[in-house]
Design a protein around this motif. Sequence first.
Motif, PDB file in Angstrom:
ATOM      1  N   ASN A 120       7.038   3.842   5.543  1.00  0.00           N
ATOM      2  CA  ASN A 120       7.168   2.580   6.258  1.00  0.00           C
ATOM      3  C   ASN A 120       7.008   2.962   7.723  1.00  0.00           C
ATOM      4  O   ASN A 120       7.938   3.474   8.326  1.00  0.00           O
ATOM      5  CB  ASN A 120       8.521   1.943   5.985  1.00  0.00           C
ATOM      6  N   GLY A 121       5.813   2.751   8.262  1.00  0.00           N
ATOM      7  CA  GLY A 121       5.514   3.281   9.589  1.00  0.00           C
ATOM      8  C   GLY A 121       5.478   4.785   9.504  1.00  0.00           C
ATOM      9  O   GLY A 121       4.818   5.346   8.634  1.00  0.00           O
ATOM     10  N   SER A 122       6.214   5.460  10.368  1.00  0.00           N
ATOM     11  CA  SER A 122       6.250   6.922  10.312  1.00  0.00           C
ATOM     12  C   SER A 122       7.455   7.443   9.530  1.00  0.00           C
ATOM     13  O   SER A 122       7.631   8.640   9.386  1.00  0.00           O
ATOM     14  CB  SER A 122       6.240   7.511  11.722  1.00  0.00           C
ATOM     15  N   GLN A 123       8.284   6.537   8.987  1.00  0.00           N
ATOM     16  CA  GLN A 123       9.472   6.942   8.230  1.00  0.00           C
ATOM     17  C   GLN A 123       9.147   7.131   6.750  1.00  0.00           C
ATOM     18  O   GLN A 123       8.546   6.262   6.128  1.00  0.00           O
ATOM     19  CB  GLN A 123      10.577   5.890   8.374  1.00  0.00           C
ATOM     20  N   VAL A 124       9.534   8.257   6.199  1.00  0.00           N
ATOM     21  CA  VAL A 124       9.357   8.531   4.773  1.00  0.00           C
ATOM     22  C   VAL A 124      10.450   7.778   4.018  1.00  0.00           C
ATOM     23  O   VAL A 124      11.637   7.926   4.319  1.00  0.00           O
ATOM     24  CB  VAL A 124       9.434  10.046   4.482  1.00  0.00           C
ATOM     25  N   ILE A 125      10.032   6.971   3.030  1.00  0.00           N
ATOM     26  CA  ILE A 125      11.008   6.169   2.275  1.00  0.00           C
ATOM     27  C   ILE A 125      10.981   6.446   0.776  1.00  0.00           C
ATOM     28  O   ILE A 125      11.806   5.922   0.033  1.00  0.00           O
ATOM     29  CB  ILE A 125      10.814   4.657   2.520  1.00  0.00           C
ATOM     30  N   GLY A 126      10.049   7.261   0.317  1.00  0.00           N
ATOM     31  CA  GLY A 126       9.958   7.569  -1.108  1.00  0.00           C
ATOM     32  C   GLY A 126       8.826   8.540  -1.362  1.00  0.00           C
ATOM     33  O   GLY A 126       8.287   9.136  -0.432  1.00  0.00           O
ATOM     34  N   TRP A 127       8.450   8.670  -2.654  1.00  0.00           N
ATOM     35  CA  TRP A 127       7.465   9.688  -3.038  1.00  0.00           C
ATOM     36  C   TRP A 127       6.517   9.181  -4.103  1.00  0.00           C
ATOM     37  O   TRP A 127       6.925   8.481  -5.025  1.00  0.00           O
ATOM     38  CB  TRP A 127       8.176  10.942  -3.550  1.00  0.00           C
ATOM     39  N   HIS A 128       5.243   9.573  -3.997  1.00  0.00           N
ATOM     40  CA  HIS A 128       4.229   9.367  -5.025  1.00  0.00           C
ATOM     41  C   HIS A 128       4.240  10.578  -5.938  1.00  0.00           C
ATOM     42  O   HIS A 128       4.246  11.702  -5.455  1.00  0.00           O
ATOM     43  CB  HIS A 128       2.809   9.327  -4.428  1.00  0.00           C
ATOM     44  N   THR A 129       4.213  10.362  -7.228  1.00  0.00           N
ATOM     45  CA  THR A 129       3.943  11.443  -8.170  1.00  0.00           C
ATOM     46  C   THR A 129       3.450  10.837  -9.466  1.00  0.00           C
ATOM     47  O   THR A 129       3.905   9.783  -9.879  1.00  0.00           O
ATOM     48  CB  THR A 129       5.157  12.353  -8.420  1.00  0.00           C
ATOM     49  N   ASN A 130       2.496  11.487 -10.082  1.00  0.00           N
ATOM     50  CA  ASN A 130       1.958  11.027 -11.356  1.00  0.00           C
ATOM     51  C   ASN A 130       2.205  12.030 -12.472  1.00  0.00           C
ATOM     52  O   ASN A 130       1.844  11.775 -13.602  1.00  0.00           O
ATOM     53  CB  ASN A 130       0.441  10.789 -11.236  1.00  0.00           C
ATOM     54  N   GLU A 131       2.791  13.161 -12.138  1.00  0.00           N
ATOM     55  CA  GLU A 131       2.998  14.200 -13.138  1.00  0.00           C
ATOM     56  C   GLU A 131       4.408  14.084 -13.712  1.00  0.00           C
ATOM     57  O   GLU A 131       5.392  14.310 -13.020  1.00  0.00           O
ATOM     58  CB  GLU A 131       2.768  15.577 -12.527  1.00  0.00           C
ATOM     59  N   LYS A 132       4.492  13.719 -14.977  1.00  0.00           N
ATOM     60  CA  LYS A 132       5.782  13.503 -15.624  1.00  0.00           C
ATOM     61  C   LYS A 132       6.665  14.743 -15.583  1.00  0.00           C
ATOM     62  O   LYS A 132       7.872  14.638 -15.442  1.00  0.00           O
ATOM     63  CB  LYS A 132       5.581  13.053 -17.069  1.00  0.00           C
ATOM     64  N   SER A 133       6.053  15.926 -15.679  1.00  0.00           N
ATOM     65  CA  SER A 133       6.842  17.150 -15.710  1.00  0.00           C
ATOM     66  C   SER A 133       7.543  17.426 -14.378  1.00  0.00           C
ATOM     67  O   SER A 133       8.487  18.194 -14.332  1.00  0.00           O
ATOM     68  CB  SER A 133       5.948  18.343 -16.061  1.00  0.00           C
ATOM     69  N   LYS A 134       7.087  16.790 -13.308  1.00  0.00           N
ATOM     70  CA  LYS A 134       7.662  17.060 -11.998  1.00  0.00           C
ATOM     71  C   LYS A 134       8.587  15.940 -11.501  1.00  0.00           C
ATOM     72  O   LYS A 134       9.062  15.981 -10.381  1.00  0.00           O
ATOM     73  CB  LYS A 134       6.547  17.278 -10.973  1.00  0.00           C
ATOM     74  N   ARG A 135       8.853  14.958 -12.306  1.00  0.00           N
ATOM     75  CA  ARG A 135       9.659  13.819 -11.846  1.00  0.00           C
ATOM     76  C   ARG A 135      11.111  14.170 -11.573  1.00  0.00           C
ATOM     77  O   ARG A 135      11.816  13.414 -10.936  1.00  0.00           O
ATOM     78  CB  ARG A 135       9.566  12.674 -12.849  1.00  0.00           C
TER      79      ARG A 135
END
Length: 142
Positions: free
Chosen positions: A28-43
């Motif tokens: 959100n702007g320059s603030q990190v608010i979460g993460w993208h991941t598509n690999e189930k093993s790394k969730r």
Amino acid sequence: MCRRFGTWPVAMLAPSKNKAILEGPVCNGSQVIGWHTNEKSKRLRRFHVDMSGFAFNSTILWDPKRWKRPFPHPTRQLDTVKEGFQETTFIEQVVADESDMESVPPACSRILNWHLHLDALDVPYPQGWVMQKNLEAVITVR
């Protein structure tokens, strides 16, 4: 440039899956608010970031009081860390949470690098570039 800890999205091309995977911050702007991941093993990881997807001010490592690090003890990467969890284990030692991070570039607006998972045996090297056995060298020290 980040002042403390910066992170950016990394696109990965998985040849066995024939698709691109995005891993890194949601911003959100320059603030990190979460993460993208598509690999189930790394969730199960706390921070979903590739080794090539972050940078930090190195004084965080030797001046924990200045940066109010979550742990005052020395930062170290243990040999017992499970494959795929090296990045998050390191980051957990230098920042408390996403509020200590900023996106680079602002708003996570661009992919700055690609991480290609290629096995050396699958790469079509020109003839003569691949050595079938290790080279040995003898060095005389005087």
